[in-house]
Write a protein that holds these residues in place. Structure first.
Motif, PDB file in Angstrom:
ATOM      1  N   THR A 223       0.796  -1.212   0.024  1.00 40.66           N
ATOM      2  CA  THR A 223      -0.189  -0.182  -0.147  1.00 40.66           C
ATOM      3  C   THR A 223       0.806   1.178  -0.125  1.00 40.66           C
ATOM      4  O   THR A 223       2.137   1.097   0.461  1.00 40.66           O
TER       5      THR A 223
ATOM      6  N   GLU B  60       0.312   3.842   1.915  1.00 40.22           N
ATOM      7  CA  GLU B  60       0.654   4.197   3.155  1.00 40.22           C
ATOM      8  C   GLU B  60       1.925   3.366   3.977  1.00 40.22           C
ATOM      9  O   GLU B  60       2.920   3.956   4.608  1.00 40.22           O
ATOM     10  N   GLN B  61       2.063   1.931   3.601  1.00 37.49           N
ATOM     11  CA  GLN B  61       3.109   1.207   3.911  1.00 37.49           C
ATOM     12  C   GLN B  61       4.506   1.692   3.284  1.00 37.49           C
ATOM     13  O   GLN B  61       5.561   2.059   3.533  1.00 37.49           O
TER      14      GLN B  61
ATOM     15  N   ARG C 292       5.777   4.910   5.133  1.00 40.69           N
ATOM     16  CA  ARG C 292       6.504   4.557   6.023  1.00 40.69           C
ATOM     17  C   ARG C 292       7.823   3.793   6.034  1.00 40.69           C
ATOM     18  O   ARG C 292       8.944   4.091   6.524  1.00 40.69           O
TER      19      ARG C 292
ATOM     20  N   ILE D 111      -0.284   8.236  11.350  1.00 44.73           N
ATOM     21  CA  ILE D 111       0.188   6.700  11.356  1.00 44.73           C
ATOM     22  C   ILE D 111       1.561   6.519  10.939  1.00 44.73           C
ATOM     23  O   ILE D 111       1.993   5.373  11.411  1.00 44.73           O
TER      24      ILE D 111
ATOM     25  N   TYR E 108       3.596   4.223  13.256  1.00 43.30           N
ATOM     26  CA  TYR E 108       4.187   2.708  13.057  1.00 43.30           C
ATOM     27  C   TYR E 108       5.678   2.763  12.836  1.00 43.30           C
ATOM     28  O   TYR E 108       6.294   1.687  13.279  1.00 43.30           O
TER      29      TYR E 108
ATOM     30  N   ARG F 164       7.019   2.609  16.350  1.00 50.18           N
ATOM     31  CA  ARG F 164       6.782   1.145  16.799  1.00 50.18           C
ATOM     32  C   ARG F 164       8.044   0.342  16.428  1.00 50.18           C
ATOM     33  O   ARG F 164       8.669  -0.521  17.132  1.00 50.18           O
TER      34      ARG F 164
ATOM     35  N   VAL G 232      -7.915   4.100   8.349  1.00 51.20           N
ATOM     36  CA  VAL G 232      -7.370   3.396   7.143  1.00 51.20           C
ATOM     37  C   VAL G 232      -6.110   2.511   7.877  1.00 51.20           C
ATOM     38  O   VAL G 232      -6.357   1.214   7.139  1.00 51.20           O
ATOM     39  N   SER G 233      -5.637   2.551   8.877  1.00 51.81           N
ATOM     40  CA  SER G 233      -4.824   1.586   9.164  1.00 51.81           C
ATOM     41  C   SER G 233      -5.512   0.326   9.766  1.00 51.81           C
ATOM     42  O   SER G 233      -5.312  -0.953   9.322  1.00 51.81           O
TER      43      SER G 233
ATOM     44  N   GLN H 190      -6.749  -1.442   6.672  1.00 44.43           N
ATOM     45  CA  GLN H 190      -5.524  -2.195   5.968  1.00 44.43           C
ATOM     46  C   GLN H 190      -5.092  -3.222   6.838  1.00 44.43           C
ATOM     47  O   GLN H 190      -4.082  -3.776   6.382  1.00 44.43           O
TER      48      GLN H 190
ATOM     49  N   GLU I  99      -3.960  -3.475   9.816  1.00 45.77           N
ATOM     50  CA  GLU I  99      -2.856  -3.239  10.712  1.00 45.77           C
ATOM     51  C   GLU I  99      -3.223  -3.232  12.118  1.00 45.77           C
ATOM     52  O   GLU I  99      -4.647  -3.138  12.307  1.00 45.77           O
ATOM     53  N   SER I 100      -2.368  -3.969  13.182  1.00 45.89           N
ATOM     54  CA  SER I 100      -2.714  -3.862  14.718  1.00 45.89           C
ATOM     55  C   SER I 100      -2.633  -2.404  15.072  1.00 45.89           C
ATOM     56  O   SER I 100      -2.274  -1.575  14.253  1.00 45.89           O
TER      57      SER I 100
END
Lengths: 342, 342
Positions: free
Chosen positions: A53, A55-56, A59, A93, A97, A100, B319-320, B323, B325-326
């Motif tokens: 994605t 979004e990934q 990140r 986000i 992430y 994290r 969104v997360s 998708q 995600e945790s």
């Protein structure tokens, strides 16, 4: 209290030798075809950056920028006391992430496209005040994550006016610490007020943000008794062609001359005139990728002695737009200086 | 560098007498029927607070909390060097528009429901480090703005499981400064890491956040060589009944006893058992409205000598979640102490 850290209500003076011990920049494919391409640390050839994605992918770009910055500083994620990071996505986000995965204590920041300098100002303050030995900053934006969040799905193919801006895809990161043997010094920061002259058009953000940039610039010059001539380069974050020409006019109205090449805008610098980005680049990444590559390089190499980066942000949301609110804007400024190796 | 401000990677010790010179709390109607009602500064009888939209109502509550805090401190908005504020809404529009109207320089914060203590920790650091003479903090949440942003329109009437939480409607604000003649002292802060044990259910945020609270609590106790018995009260922000019982179990596993009444959760304290809020309250306002009314009052009146507030936040987005995600979580802790009037 070390009273001299506070020059005025809005301007801070860091008492110690706060340095950018490392910085890193990762960009997307369009940015990688721009005029600053050779100065970026990493260019992703695909906007998915090998992820599933966008979004990934964003990140991954923030992570890449952080890893380059850490690598240049000779330090590790475990050495970082805190990460000050933010992005344009709802609930930031990308930063969450990334923090994290890096396992670095997080102080999440949101200042829209001015997040870069807000994070750098706060990181410098925490190191200067002795709260952190090393602080990491990060920010990012991605054209495709921003388009679907703020506007329309890319597939919709909505038309835009020439005053619109193109959200930059990329990320920037810095390692902030005391002393060290390389990297520019962070000497001052000027924290912005929210300025809103009533503009409601999200396709004209440069015009909305220009007065906020003017306010922070004038406050900065006043607080330090400086003028544009005291800087080798002054950049705004992402006013684009429309906004930066308004800024030049606003400053001329009060007899402050911002002229090229001393004044430039990161959103314009990222792309060449033949790249179709309307008025210019925008997004948290705009000021970060220019500052943490081209400007840091220029300071390290002696091309610049002192640079002022004024990152600009439009603090609205799709909901506030739909509810008929105008666009509140802000600009945060940070001064970077070359440390002579003598 | 005043090395002693940094106790450890995550824990700060403020060197000067940083005080809450004023604090203010405004809440919505349901909160105003809860057991702490008499301690709140202002109760809005209607969730619109006399405004046209819930988003405007949330801003009015943040503004009200700020005005009460300023009033109690005997200071004005012009006296505030900076506002550290945030909320749950996309692009933290509550903070942005409130800062615009107050004309106080803004550093926008996002840490979900732990924004209250992140803002207070940073405000204290900026005053302690001499960057600000007075710093203002603010945070807010509103059940109806959150429901429509994060879940479904209220009119949809979606069912929820008992582990779900009820977003608190309200706002809290503090004026942070040096010395002064009243108000508790801010002595320490522990900045959280992002903890994610893989929970993906947004209707079970307490369970997701409990490990982050445990991590911050254990780090805090370790860094200061303290135990729960060193505090008259330890509160988590908004773990609710489900999350706080998990936290008690997690701590018991490492032989740290969190027992009532020494340990409590703001999300539980706000509502009485007969109010239908599922597992308890949540939202940025939860920890703020309890801390800045009940806890500050208790410290001022001598009912408490030392209190630890660990605000908890779930750092995901719709969104997360969509998708797959945790839910990454975080907790930031701040220590408040009574200053004896001797």
């Amino acid at each position: 209290m070390r009273a001299s850290a506070r020059i005025s209500r809005q301007t801070w003076h860091f008492q110690n030798e706060i340095r950018l011990l490392g910085s890193g920049v990762a960009v997307g494919p369009l940015e990688g075809q721009g005029p600053l391409a050779e100065e970026y640390d990493h260019i992703f050839e695909d906007s998915y950056a090998g992820e599933d994605t966008w979004e990934q992918a964003e990140r991954k770009m923030m992570t890449q920028a952080i890893e380059v910055a850490l690598n240049k500083s000779g330090l590790t994620a475990e050495d970082m006391d805190v990460l000050l990071a933010g992005d344009l996505l709802n609930q930031i986000i990308t930063a969450n992430y990334t923090a994290r995965d890096q396992q670095i204590p997080l102080l999440g920041q949101f200042a829209a496209c001015s997040t870069s300098m807000q994070g750098l100002a706060l990181a410098s303050a925490l190191v200067d005040g002795g709260f952190a030995k090393y602080a990491l900053t990060g920010c990012s934006s991605h054209n495709s994550t921003a388009e679907r969040q703020f506007r329309y799905p890319t597939e919709y193919g909505g038309q835009k006016p020439p005053s619109a801006q193109w959200t930059t895809t990329g990320a920037g990161a810095t390692v902030v610490g005391l002393g060290g043997s390389s990297g520019p010094r962070v000497t001052h920061a000027t924290i912005g007020k929210v300025i809103d002259l009533g503009i409601k058009d999200p396709f004209d953000m440069g015009a909305a943000m220009a007065p906020a940039a003017a306010d922070t610039l004038l406050t900065h010059f006043h607080d330090l008794a400086r003028a544009p001539e005291d800087y080798d380069l002054i950049v705004t974050g992402d006013l684009g062609k429309v906004g930066s020409s308004i800024l030049v006019d606003l400053m001329a109205d009060v007899d402050v001359k911002l002229v090229a090449p001393r004044y430039d805008d990161c959103g314009i610098m990222i792309f060449s005139p033949d790249q179709e980005v309307f008025s210019g680049g925008s997004g948290c990444a705009a000021s970060a990728i220019v500052s943490y590559s081209h400007i840091v390089d220029g300071l390290n190499q002696g091309r610049y002695q002192r640079v002022l980066v004024v990152a600009t942000g439009a603090l609205f949301s799709p909901v506030s737009f739909q509810q008929g609110e105008s666009i509140p804007c802000i600009a945060h400024g940070v001064v970077l200086e070359r440390v002579s190796s003598a």
